[in-house]
Design an enzyme around this catalytic site. Structure first.
Site, PDB file in Angstrom:
ATOM      1  N   GLY A  94       7.767   7.833  10.077  1.00  0.00           N
ATOM      2  CA  GLY A  94       7.394   8.142   8.689  1.00  0.00           C
ATOM      3  C   GLY A  94       6.289   9.194   8.626  1.00  0.00           C
ATOM      4  O   GLY A  94       5.863   9.754   9.645  1.00  0.00           O
TER       5      GLY A  94
ATOM      6  N   ASN B  18      13.493   5.132   5.516  1.00  0.00           N
ATOM      7  CA  ASN B  18      12.787   6.186   4.783  1.00  0.00           C
ATOM      8  C   ASN B  18      12.341   7.285   5.739  1.00  0.00           C
ATOM      9  O   ASN B  18      11.305   7.917   5.535  1.00  0.00           O
ATOM     10  CB  ASN B  18      11.568   5.552   4.091  1.00  0.00           C
ATOM     11  CG  ASN B  18      11.157   6.310   2.858  1.00  0.00           C
ATOM     12  OD1 ASN B  18      11.800   7.275   2.479  1.00  0.00           O
ATOM     13  ND2 ASN B  18      10.053   5.893   2.251  1.00  0.00           N
TER      14      ASN B  18
ATOM     15  N   SER C  94      -4.581  -0.135   2.348  1.00  0.00           N
ATOM     16  CA  SER C  94      -4.653   0.896   1.318  1.00  0.00           C
ATOM     17  C   SER C  94      -5.833   0.646   0.399  1.00  0.00           C
ATOM     18  O   SER C  94      -6.227  -0.503   0.162  1.00  0.00           O
ATOM     19  CB  SER C  94      -3.363   0.828   0.504  1.00  0.00           C
ATOM     20  OG  SER C  94      -3.502   1.564  -0.685  1.00  0.00           O
TER      21      SER C  94
ATOM     22  N   TYR D  81       3.748  -3.718  -4.615  1.00  0.00           N
ATOM     23  CA  TYR D  81       3.471  -2.988  -3.373  1.00  0.00           C
ATOM     24  C   TYR D  81       2.019  -3.253  -2.939  1.00  0.00           C
ATOM     25  O   TYR D  81       1.739  -3.635  -1.805  1.00  0.00           O
ATOM     26  CB  TYR D  81       3.695  -1.476  -3.574  1.00  0.00           C
ATOM     27  CG  TYR D  81       2.865  -0.625  -2.654  1.00  0.00           C
ATOM     28  CD1 TYR D  81       3.245  -0.446  -1.326  1.00  0.00           C
ATOM     29  CD2 TYR D  81       1.668  -0.046  -3.094  1.00  0.00           C
ATOM     30  CE1 TYR D  81       2.454   0.296  -0.456  1.00  0.00           C
ATOM     31  CE2 TYR D  81       0.881   0.698  -2.238  1.00  0.00           C
ATOM     32  CZ  TYR D  81       1.272   0.871  -0.923  1.00  0.00           C
ATOM     33  OH  TYR D  81       0.480   1.590  -0.074  1.00  0.00           O
TER      34      TYR D  81
ATOM     35  N   LYS E 247      -0.105  -5.499   0.339  1.00  0.00           N
ATOM     36  CA  LYS E 247      -1.221  -5.073   1.198  1.00  0.00           C
ATOM     37  C   LYS E 247      -2.340  -6.117   1.165  1.00  0.00           C
ATOM     38  O   LYS E 247      -2.937  -6.452   2.190  1.00  0.00           O
ATOM     39  CB  LYS E 247      -1.765  -3.705   0.758  1.00  0.00           C
ATOM     40  CG  LYS E 247      -0.773  -2.556   0.869  1.00  0.00           C
ATOM     41  CD  LYS E 247      -0.457  -2.201   2.312  1.00  0.00           C
ATOM     42  CE  LYS E 247       0.497  -1.039   2.436  1.00  0.00           C
ATOM     43  NZ  LYS E 247       1.035  -0.863   3.803  1.00  0.00           N
TER      44      LYS E 247
ATOM     45  N   PHE F 186      -1.060  13.308 -15.811  1.00  0.00           N
ATOM     46  CA  PHE F 186      -1.078  12.030 -16.535  1.00  0.00           C
ATOM     47  C   PHE F 186      -2.478  11.713 -17.071  1.00  0.00           C
ATOM     48  O   PHE F 186      -3.260  11.034 -16.406  1.00  0.00           O
ATOM     49  CB  PHE F 186      -0.607  10.902 -15.627  1.00  0.00           C
ATOM     50  CG  PHE F 186       0.831  11.043 -15.164  1.00  0.00           C
ATOM     51  CD1 PHE F 186       1.822  11.501 -16.021  1.00  0.00           C
ATOM     52  CD2 PHE F 186       1.188  10.704 -13.866  1.00  0.00           C
ATOM     53  CE1 PHE F 186       3.142  11.625 -15.603  1.00  0.00           C
ATOM     54  CE2 PHE F 186       2.508  10.827 -13.436  1.00  0.00           C
ATOM     55  CZ  PHE F 186       3.483  11.292 -14.305  1.00  0.00           C
TER      56      PHE F 186
ATOM     57  N   ARG G 220      -0.616   7.376 -17.121  1.00  0.00           N
ATOM     58  CA  ARG G 220       0.397   6.557 -16.444  1.00  0.00           C
ATOM     59  C   ARG G 220      -0.154   5.131 -16.331  1.00  0.00           C
ATOM     60  O   ARG G 220      -1.318   4.947 -15.953  1.00  0.00           O
ATOM     61  CB  ARG G 220       0.647   7.156 -15.052  1.00  0.00           C
ATOM     62  CG  ARG G 220       1.714   6.466 -14.257  1.00  0.00           C
ATOM     63  CD  ARG G 220       2.019   7.221 -12.960  1.00  0.00           C
ATOM     64  NE  ARG G 220       0.898   7.220 -12.022  1.00  0.00           N
ATOM     65  CZ  ARG G 220       0.938   7.771 -10.809  1.00  0.00           C
ATOM     66  NH1 ARG G 220       2.030   8.399 -10.401  1.00  0.00           N
ATOM     67  NH2 ARG G 220      -0.115   7.723 -10.016  1.00  0.00           N
TER      68      ARG G 220
END
Ligand code: UFG
Length: 338
Positions: A10, A35, A124, A149, A153, A218, A292
């Site tokens: 990745g 991916n 993250s 997601y 983490k 955004f 957003r």
């Protein structure tokens, strides 16, 4: 050191494999190609002169993983594999929880069975949620993430803490990435998102080659320097080096070690657009769009701990990253091909 790298083909995994090879380590790459492209192995070889060992295995497939651990004695694991699209995780929560958690649990069970007690995990900045103050330190509170997601983490960090408590000699290093951008300067490797990009830099890059008509910014009413969102953009080459530096934490006493990997500097959306224009000479058309959902004003790191304990800090500039992202996009207009 022989190191198993899950998700090693990745965006961040492949750059880390290169940094590991350059530092004299031997990465053993595992990737299910969900991916990523198998041709990334050739590209790593073209850059380093070394062809890394690659196994097309899904980390959720415990039997195959177990077989690999039986065949190859590794000293440590760097765990990148996982789904990572924030928006998709909101629409397909079960897919995200199943994949990201199942793979990590299978991996940890195999590691313990084969007495491998060193893991470096791709965490993250998302685990800081909507921060009370910036810059973020490793001691800043870990919060509920705003999407599945991010929540995976948070949960994986907790799993690693629990596992390390009861397994003697276990080291877990949690690397909290801020916003990785840039690409390998050769143009051979870079970020290759499926479909229309969600993240800012791949979006700008696609606008720069005319693949997308214009950027939508955004929100311009955040409490920031120019009203647009501020993030800590780190060149993926610097981030990859952070993983090599993190191996030093494995020599410390067993336990959990947490490091922010960012630059320590915040950059607004419009500042990034300007840096991209200056670095490439290409004008990026944009329009201001509504905020957003889930976005916050400003997220950037304090990275003193990684420097003090690992001797690591980011060296490359935003402009280096813009130049490299553009170069990759131009050379791979349809992404990395097999
Ligand atoms: N943005 C735009 N237009 C776009 C895309 C993004 O204006 O088309 C803005 C966002 O509003 C934000 C900034 O650009 O202000 C950065 O957005 P990204 O989507 O690139 O990145 P995020 O900070 O939202 O999220 C990233 C990763 C997550 C990770 C998080 C950690 O995508 O995986 O950082 O803080 F969890």
């Amino acid at each position: 050191m022989k190191i198993l790298v899950t998700g090693g083909l990745g965006f961040i995994g492949s750059e880390t494999a290169i940094s590991l090879i350059k530092a004299g380590h031997t990465p053993i790459i595992v990737d299910n190609l969900y991916n990523a492209k198998a041709s990334v192995v050739n590209r790593i070889e073209a850059i380093t002169g070394v062809r890394p060992e690659f196994h097309q295995i899904d980390v959720c497939d415990k039997e195959k993983l177990d077989e690999l651990f039986s065949q190859t004695k590794v000293e440590a694991v760097i765990h990148f594999a996982g789904y990572k699209a924030v928006g998709e995780s909101v629409s397909k929560p079960l897919m995200y929880y199943r994949n990201n958690l199942d793979s990590t649990l299978s991996l940890l069970e195999c590691m313990l069975k084969h007495d491998v007690k060193n893991i470096i995990f791709s965490s993250s900045a998302t685990i800081y949620g909507s921060p009370d103050s910036v810059p973020l330190r490793e001691t800043s509170p870990r919060k509920e993430a705003t999407n599945p997601y991010g929540q995976t983490k948070v949960i994986i960090e907790k799993i690693l803490e629990d596992v390390s408590k009861v397994n003697e000699g276990f080291h877990a290093v949690l690397l909290r990435y801020f916003n990785p951008i840039g690409a390998h300067p050769s143009g051979l490797l870079g970020e290759d998102p499926n479909g229309i990009p969600n993240n800012l830099m791949p979006y700008i890059s696609q606008v720069s080659i005319g693949k997308l008509p214009k950027l939508r910014v955004f929100g311009d009413d955040y409490k920031t320097v120019d009203g647009t969102g501020v993030r800590d953009y780190i060149h993926v080459l610097d981030l990859a080096e952070g993983h090599v530096a993190a191996l030093k934490a494995l020599d410390k006493d067993p336990g959990v070690y947490i490091y922010n990997l960012g630059t320590g500097r915040g950059t607004s959306v419009l500042e990034l657009v300007k840096a991209f224009e200056e670095a490439t000479g290409i004008k990026i058309p944009y329009e201001i769009a509504p905020r957003r959902a889930g976005d916050v004003d400003a997220v950037y790191a304090n990275c003193d701990k990684a420097y003090e304990e690992l001797g690591w800090k980011a060296k490359l500039s935003i402009k280096d990253a813009c130049k490299d992202s553009y170069n990759f996009q131009k050379k791979n207009p349809n992404g990395i091909e097999d």
